[in-house]
Design a protein around this motif. Structure first.
Motif, PDB file in Angstrom:
ATOM      1  N   ILE A  58      76.275 -27.368  29.763  1.00 55.50           N
ATOM      2  CA  ILE A  58      77.654 -27.142  29.327  1.00 55.50           C
ATOM      3  C   ILE A  58      77.895 -27.854  28.007  1.00 55.50           C
ATOM      4  CG2 ILE A  58      80.082 -27.478  29.902  1.00 55.50           C
ATOM      5  CD1 ILE A  58      79.348 -27.355  32.810  1.00 55.50           C
ATOM      6  N   THR A  59      78.474 -27.144  27.061  1.00 55.40           N
ATOM      7  CA  THR A  59      78.719 -27.714  25.731  1.00 55.40           C
ATOM      8  C   THR A  59      80.212 -27.970  25.510  1.00 55.40           C
ATOM      9  OG1 THR A  59      78.855 -25.481  24.787  1.00 55.40           O
ATOM     10  CG2 THR A  59      76.704 -26.580  24.736  1.00 55.40           C
ATOM     11  N   ALA A  60      80.506 -28.869  24.580  1.00 52.24           N
ATOM     12  CA  ALA A  60      81.895 -29.207  24.276  1.00 52.24           C
ATOM     13  C   ALA A  60      82.613 -28.036  23.611  1.00 52.24           C
ATOM     14  CB  ALA A  60      81.953 -30.439  23.388  1.00 52.24           C
ATOM     15  N   TYR A  61      81.858 -27.208  22.915  1.00 52.94           N
ATOM     16  CA  TYR A  61      82.446 -26.040  22.250  1.00 52.94           C
ATOM     17  C   TYR A  61      81.566 -24.831  22.523  1.00 52.94           C
ATOM     18  CZ  TYR A  61      83.983 -22.818  18.583  1.00 52.94           C
ATOM     19  OH  TYR A  61      84.444 -21.718  17.907  1.00 52.94           O
ATOM     20  N   GLU A  62      82.199 -23.722  22.878  1.00 53.77           N
ATOM     21  CA  GLU A  62      81.459 -22.498  23.183  1.00 53.77           C
ATOM     22  C   GLU A  62      82.232 -21.305  22.630  1.00 53.77           C
ATOM     23  OE1 GLU A  62      79.630 -20.163  27.119  1.00 53.77           O
ATOM     24  OE2 GLU A  62      80.818 -22.001  27.350  1.00 53.77           O
TER      25      GLU A  62
ATOM     26  N   ILE B 125      82.659 -17.619  23.006  1.00 54.20           N
ATOM     27  CA  ILE B 125      82.360 -16.484  23.876  1.00 54.20           C
ATOM     28  C   ILE B 125      82.312 -15.194  23.059  1.00 54.20           C
ATOM     29  CG2 ILE B 125      83.045 -15.226  25.953  1.00 54.20           C
ATOM     30  CD1 ILE B 125      82.376 -18.168  26.484  1.00 54.20           C
ATOM     31  N   SER B 126      83.234 -15.061  22.115  1.00 57.19           N
ATOM     32  CA  SER B 126      83.260 -13.921  21.195  1.00 57.19           C
ATOM     33  C   SER B 126      83.963 -14.382  19.919  1.00 57.19           C
ATOM     34  CB  SER B 126      84.005 -12.732  21.817  1.00 57.19           C
ATOM     35  OG  SER B 126      85.400 -13.008  21.902  1.00 57.19           O
ATOM     36  N   ASN B 127      84.100 -13.464  18.952  1.00 55.97           N
ATOM     37  CA  ASN B 127      84.767 -13.831  17.702  1.00 55.97           C
ATOM     38  C   ASN B 127      86.217 -14.270  17.919  1.00 55.97           C
ATOM     39  OD1 ASN B 127      82.510 -13.262  16.195  1.00 55.97           O
ATOM     40  ND2 ASN B 127      83.103 -11.140  15.784  1.00 55.97           N
ATOM     41  N   SER B 128      86.826 -13.785  19.007  1.00 57.43           N
ATOM     42  CA  SER B 128      88.244 -14.072  19.261  1.00 57.43           C
ATOM     43  C   SER B 128      88.493 -14.915  20.504  1.00 57.43           C
ATOM     44  CB  SER B 128      89.015 -12.746  19.400  1.00 57.43           C
ATOM     45  OG  SER B 128      88.889 -11.960  18.247  1.00 57.43           O
ATOM     46  N   PHE B 129      87.444 -15.419  21.127  1.00 55.61           N
ATOM     47  CA  PHE B 129      87.586 -16.189  22.364  1.00 55.61           C
ATOM     48  C   PHE B 129      86.658 -17.398  22.303  1.00 55.61           C
ATOM     49  CE2 PHE B 129      86.604 -16.011  27.240  1.00 55.61           C
ATOM     50  CZ  PHE B 129      87.216 -17.236  27.409  1.00 55.61           C
ATOM     51  N   ARG B 130      87.292 -18.579  22.248  1.00 56.61           N
ATOM     52  CA  ARG B 130      86.542 -19.825  22.133  1.00 56.61           C
ATOM     53  C   ARG B 130      86.937 -20.792  23.257  1.00 56.61           C
ATOM     54  NH1 ARG B 130      88.323 -17.772  17.484  1.00 56.61           N
ATOM     55  NH2 ARG B 130      90.361 -18.679  17.934  1.00 56.61           N
ATOM     56  N   VAL B 131      85.980 -21.608  23.681  1.00 59.14           N
ATOM     57  CA  VAL B 131      86.219 -22.598  24.730  1.00 59.14           C
ATOM     58  C   VAL B 131      86.026 -23.994  24.149  1.00 59.14           C
ATOM     59  CG1 VAL B 131      85.568 -23.444  27.018  1.00 59.14           C
ATOM     60  CG2 VAL B 131      85.390 -20.996  26.497  1.00 59.14           C
ATOM     61  N   HIS B 132      87.028 -24.853  24.355  1.00 63.50           N
ATOM     62  CA  HIS B 132      86.961 -26.251  23.917  1.00 63.50           C
ATOM     63  C   HIS B 132      87.001 -27.112  25.179  1.00 63.50           C
ATOM     64  CE1 HIS B 132      88.273 -24.788  19.878  1.00 63.50           C
ATOM     65  NE2 HIS B 132      88.973 -23.941  20.620  1.00 63.50           N
ATOM     66  N   ARG B 133      85.963 -27.907  25.395  1.00 64.14           N
ATOM     67  CA  ARG B 133      85.926 -28.765  26.585  1.00 64.14           C
ATOM     68  C   ARG B 133      86.144 -30.219  26.178  1.00 64.14           C
ATOM     69  NH1 ARG B 133      81.723 -24.936  27.548  1.00 64.14           N
ATOM     70  NH2 ARG B 133      82.180 -23.626  29.370  1.00 64.14           N
TER      71      ARG B 133
END
Length: 441
Positions: A45-49, A51-59
């Protein structure tokens, strides 16, 4: 582009519902940033992922640096800290007794946070909430979206403590005021207060919406937890029989999901004593994992009970498709369970797997109307066993129920349901025709 900031209180590795919502919004034309929690124990699991150009995950980080160091190094960390204090404390005493006393008090509080479980939990949760607020506030989104009550305070601060407040959606996946392990009256007061800042509330189904109207005086929007629509034959095929070490002609009796209290899992093991054919397989993890494993070892059918760790939701259909039947036998231990229309039911349906389900209103309605399984009293192990025996001894019946899922999934799927989510967003943060057209180019 309209920006969406969404909060979720997990690692976002197995949350299919939140993934569906974020993906839908991103595909429609919104810029979506999901703020989740990092897992220091999982290097994958990464702090930043992205998913697509318009969907990002910040942990955000789970632990403050001090607790993380203690977890990593234990007594070595404490010895280093003690050694440093030998130098610092005399120096502070020389400067000012008051400063030294305040410093010692802070050390005592820090030690308490490390050693006392309850204090440590408050400290960790407080740090997570603070980091989520900081991350979310500077996203400066056009609309904020809280998944469940434990992210609603963060969303309220980010959306409302501004010169120009932003719309706030509260997406409650559970009945917060009536679930196991929670103080009902306390939660009801907290939720009631925070709802004053919410522009739109979403709940899972109409049974829960009616309950919400009864206790809070308004009827929220509903968004059923239907599975993404797909053709199961297009999913990657695995040899699940080989993975759990059984013959190809053996029937897999599957439970997939969290191994938690009130899901009838102990009764499934008990029912195995009367089940004439098949291997019981649990796929998932949770607080009951070890208890269930210990219980299975004492069963006369111990050799027919198997456990696999939880599988990422993207890969789960490849496992589900191998099952002969699936279980959804929630226990009526709280209204949250009684009112559920669990995604597990629709995951089985999408994989053409007949279900043995509980007789609660939302679940029973779907199973009866579509004829895709057998409804039982989930508190009765004998009744569960009888239903299993009926299906394993009558493959023609099992196959008819499986065939019925192919029609049922045309109704109960996310493609049909997601329109309601987009209608809500269009009300508070509408996209221009240009933004929509740009997204589909």
């Amino acid at each position: 582009m309209k920006k969406v900031t969404m909060f979720v209180w997990n690692h976002f590795t197995n949350d299919a519902r939140v993934n569906r919502e974020c993906t839908t919004l991103a595909e429609q034309g919104y810029e979506v940033d999901l703020i989740a929690i990092n897992d220091p124990k999982n290097p994958v699991i990464t702090a930043y992922e992205e998913i697509s150009n318009s969907f990002r995950v910040h942990r955000v980080k789970r632990y403050p640096w001090m607790l993380q160091a203690y977890q990593d190094y234990g007594k070595k960390f404490l010895l280093v800290v003690a050694g440093v204090q030998v130098a610092i404390i005399p120096a502070l005493f020389y400067i000012s007794f008051t400063i030294m006393a305040a410093y010692l008090m802070s050390l005592v509080i820090a030690a308490g946070m490390i050693k006392i479980k309850k204090l440590r939990k408050w400290f960790i949760n407080g740090a997570i909430i603070t980091r989520m607020i900081v991350k979310g506030y500077f996203q400066n989104a056009d609309i904020y979206h809280a998944n469940d009550l434990n992210t609603l305070p963060q969303a309220i601060v980010c959306s409302k403590l501004r010169l120009k407040p932003r719309p706030l959606i509260y997406d409650s996946h559970e009945v917060q005021s009536d679930r196991t392990g929670y103080n009902k009256e306390k939660i009801k007061k907290i939720e009631s207060f925070m709802l004053k800042f919410v522009d739109q509330m979403i709940v899972e189904n109409h049974t829960r919406a009616k309950y919400n109207e009864k206790i809070y005086g308004f009827y929220p929007k509903t968004l059923y937890n239907y599975s993404e629509k797909y053709e199961i034959q297009d999913k990657h095929k695995i040899n699940l029989h080989q993975i759990i070490g059984i013959n190809e002609d053996e029937k897999i009796l599957l439970y997939q999901g969290g191994l938690q209290q009130g899901r009838g899992l102990e009764l499934l093991i008990k029912a195995m004593d009367e089940i004439e054919e098949g291997h019981l397989l649990f796929i998932g993890g949770g607080k009951l994992t070890q208890q269930l494993k210990d219980m299975s070892k004492s069963s006369a059918k111990a050799h027919k009970i198997h456990f696999l760790d939880k599988v990422p939701f993207q890969e789960l259909p490849s496992y589900t498709r191998e099952a002969y039947l699936g279980f959804q036998v929630l226990q009526n231990i709280c209204f949250n369970h009684y009112s559920a229309s669990s995604n597990k039911l629709f995951e089985y349906m999408m994989a053409h797997v007949p279900v043995i389900s509980c007789d609660f209103p939302e679940i029973k309605k779907v199973v009866d109307e579509t004829n895709t399984g057998i409804v039982v009293d989930p508190h009765n192990a004998n009744e569960i066993a009888e239903a299993v025996n009926k299906l394993v001894s009558d493959e023609a019946l099992r196959n008819r129920l499986s065939e019925n899922t192919k029609q049922a999934k045309e109704i109960y799927n996310w493609n049909n349901e997601k329109v309601k989510l987009l209608e809500i967003y269009n009300q508070f943060a509408p996209l221009s025709n240009k933004e929509i057209q740009l997204n589909f180019k």
